[in-house]
Scaffold this active site. Structure first.
Site, PDB file in Angstrom:
ATOM      1  N   SER A 128       0.869  -1.145  -0.032  1.00 40.12           N
ATOM      2  CA  SER A 128      -0.010  -0.120  -0.106  1.00 40.12           C
ATOM      3  C   SER A 128       0.772   1.148   0.033  1.00 40.12           C
ATOM      4  O   SER A 128       1.530   1.451  -0.892  1.00 40.12           O
ATOM      5  CB  SER A 128      -0.976  -0.040   1.180  1.00 40.12           C
ATOM      6  OG  SER A 128      -1.966   0.930   0.972  1.00 40.12           O
ATOM      7  N   ASP A 158      -2.428   6.417  -4.103  1.00 41.16           N
ATOM      8  CA  ASP A 158      -1.254   5.830  -3.506  1.00 41.16           C
ATOM      9  C   ASP A 158      -1.128   4.360  -4.417  1.00 41.16           C
ATOM     10  O   ASP A 158      -1.775   4.158  -5.171  1.00 41.16           O
ATOM     11  CB  ASP A 158      -1.817   5.609  -2.146  1.00 41.16           C
ATOM     12  CG  ASP A 158      -2.596   4.123  -1.855  1.00 41.16           C
ATOM     13  OD1 ASP A 158      -3.341   3.892  -2.829  1.00 41.16           O
ATOM     14  OD2 ASP A 158      -2.509   3.635  -0.863  1.00 41.16           O
ATOM     15  N   ASP A 214      -1.547   1.228  -4.065  1.00 45.05           N
ATOM     16  CA  ASP A 214      -2.386   0.333  -4.715  1.00 45.05           C
ATOM     17  C   ASP A 214      -3.936   0.936  -4.948  1.00 45.05           C
ATOM     18  O   ASP A 214      -4.827  -0.019  -4.802  1.00 45.05           O
ATOM     19  CB  ASP A 214      -2.346  -1.080  -3.646  1.00 45.05           C
ATOM     20  CG  ASP A 214      -3.019  -0.595  -2.172  1.00 45.05           C
ATOM     21  OD1 ASP A 214      -2.916   0.797  -2.054  1.00 45.05           O
ATOM     22  OD2 ASP A 214      -3.730  -1.408  -1.620  1.00 45.05           O
ATOM     23  N   ASP A 236      -6.115   2.723  -3.508  1.00 50.41           N
ATOM     24  CA  ASP A 236      -7.258   2.675  -2.625  1.00 50.41           C
ATOM     25  C   ASP A 236      -7.357   4.150  -1.999  1.00 50.41           C
ATOM     26  O   ASP A 236      -8.599   4.349  -1.326  1.00 50.41           O
ATOM     27  CB  ASP A 236      -7.326   1.563  -1.767  1.00 50.41           C
ATOM     28  CG  ASP A 236      -6.276   1.132  -0.895  1.00 50.41           C
ATOM     29  OD1 ASP A 236      -5.345   2.020  -0.914  1.00 50.41           O
ATOM     30  OD2 ASP A 236      -6.224   0.258  -0.076  1.00 50.41           O
TER      31      ASP A 236
HETATM   32 MG    MG Z   1      -3.336   1.814  -0.227  1.00 45.94          MG
END
Ligand code: MG
Length: 447
Positions: A97, A240, A242, A244
């Site tokens: 992440s 970010d 990934d 989300d």
């Molecule tokens: Mg993330």
């Protein structure tokens, strides 16, 4: 220090230290068994270590007899959607992440498309302790590669009744998108183009490296701010690694603050439909103000997508998420989704006929300061002392300890994903919020 952090967000570590192929193999094998050797969806972000760890992950899943559906490099929410739509037994995302580039990790998704909860993770972590016996004749799994989930993710967003594509197209918006070379690099520009935006891509190449530190907080968005101004764009988006979490930069080239991503999205959705909202305990008070304005209930949950998703489901919420830029809209799915956030913001902008900076200034302004200190042995004692000192204040113990004062609040919580203590303060001025965190850091550094 060889740290592997196993938390509500899955497992994370520095590759070559706490996280290596052996660790990934152990966890993915356990996850395959947790999923009863059924279908598992696999995706990953674009870190350079991802490919190497992917082989270990696939190996563990196949060894456990799973049918692996690999959907390639894509955001975490895309994997969540794919798990649900494919009726898979679970999903894994190889990602750390917002952690720095040298980190990587695994996020575990259950068959409902949500992150595994505390109990489910406990069960999974227990399975990693078991030594599995490979025997000749064991039924190994198979892997299949499926393209197209990025398009399906976009289609799902564009089908939402909140997103008036015609109106958005008519406004001919110009947007700069900074994906920091992360998993959103293909899907995010594609979504903007489908919505008829003039799109300027910034750091949208899978180089395996980030162009700036990965948390989408104002100090990391300087390049995006400059580009928005230079391009005379209507706004800028930052995701970010990934995909989300979403942050917004106004047409003036100023960050709106990641807390205001969810606030703007919530205001827009509530203007269309009334219903409950759920956010984590350290999300800005601006969310309480919005809930009051629309006379709906706001619920608070522990920090972490697994808790917030379930919180929203429990209260039958229509929107919610986390103040760090994570928007959840159950009508789409129960995960934080930066792409969905972008579409909602564009929908709001297209209907309002004013610049994004004005939409933001219509909301009450709070200043939030988020800092971190290394977790030390005396932490619990100091926290006890702090609780004694402020025993007359309204104290929330949903997750860590939150002291609610009339005009400000301070939240102290051990991180789920790093060996640190997070100190978050919100006040009506940046100076006050900074002062509050300074005081806390001083307090906790005393012996
Ligand atoms: Mg993330």
């Amino acid at each position: 220090m060889k740290t592997l952090i196993a938390s509500i967000s899955g497992v994370r570590g520095i590759v070559g230290e706490g996280l290596n192929p052996e660790v990934v193999l152990k966890y993915s094998f356990a996850f395959g068994n947790y999923c009863q050797s059924k279908r598992v969806v696999l995706g990953r972000d674009c870190r350079a270590s991802g490919e190497m760890l992917w082989f270990a992950c696939v190996s563990g899943l196949l060894a456990s007899g799973c049918e692996v559906i690999d959907i390639g490099i894509c955001p975490t929410p895309t994997v969540e959607i794919a798990v649900e739509k494919m009726k898979a037994q679970g999903g894994i995302v190889i990602t750390a992440s917002h952690n720095p580039i040298e980190w990587n990790g695994l996020k575990f998704i259950g068959k409902d498309g949500m992150f595994l909860n505390e109990l489910e993770l406990k069960k999974l972590f227990k399975l990693t302790e078991k030594i599995f016996d490979y025997k000749p004749g064991h039924k190994w799994g198979k892997i299949y590669f499926e393209d197209g989930w990025i398009q399906r993710h976009i289609d799902l967003i564009l089908k939402l009744k909140y997103i008036d594509k015609v109106k958005i197209k008519r406004r001919k918006l110009k947007a700069v998108i900074d994906c920091n070379n992360g998993a959103g690099s293909i899907i995010a520009p594609m979504l903007l183009e489908r919505l008829g935006c003039k799109t300027v891509k910034l750091n949208c190449t899978f180089t395996g490296k980030f162009s700036h530190p990965p948390e989408p907080v104002p100090e990391n968005l300087r390049q995006l701010c400059r580009e928005v101004k230079r391009q005379k764009a209507d706004l800028g988006f930052a995701l970010d690694p990934d995909g989300d979490r979403l942050a917004i930069v106004s047409e003036k080239g100023l960050p709106i603050g990641e807390e205001y991503t969810l606030a703007l999205a919530t205001k827009f959705v509530l203007s269309k439909k009334l219903g409950n909202v759920a956010v984590n305990v350290s999300t800005s008070r601006v969310m309480d103000d919005i809930a009051n304005e629309y006379k709906v209930k706001l619920y608070r949950t522990k920090v972490g997508e697994a808790f917030v998703s379930r919180g929203i489901r429990r209260v039958k919420g229509i929107i919610g998420g986390e103040g760090n830029g994570g928007v959840i809209l159950p009508e789409a799915h129960y995960g934080r989704d930066g792409l969905l956030g972008m579409a909602l913001i564009l929908g709001y902008l297209a209907e309002s006929n004013c610049p994004i900076s004005q939409l933001a200034t219509k909301l009450n302004r709070y200043f939030i300061v988020k800092r971190a200190i290394k977790l030390k042995g005396n932490f619990e004692n100091r926290l006890k002392r702090l609780l004694e000192i402020h025993k007359d204040q309204k104290i929330d113990k949903i997750d860590g300890v939150k002291f609610n004062f009339k005009d400000f609040w301070v939240h102290i919580r051990k991180s789920n994903t790093e060996p640190i203590v997070r100190i978050i303060a919100e006040a009506q001025s940046g100076k006050k919020a900074l002062e509050l965190t300074d005081q806390m850091i001083k307090f906790f550094s005393r012996g």
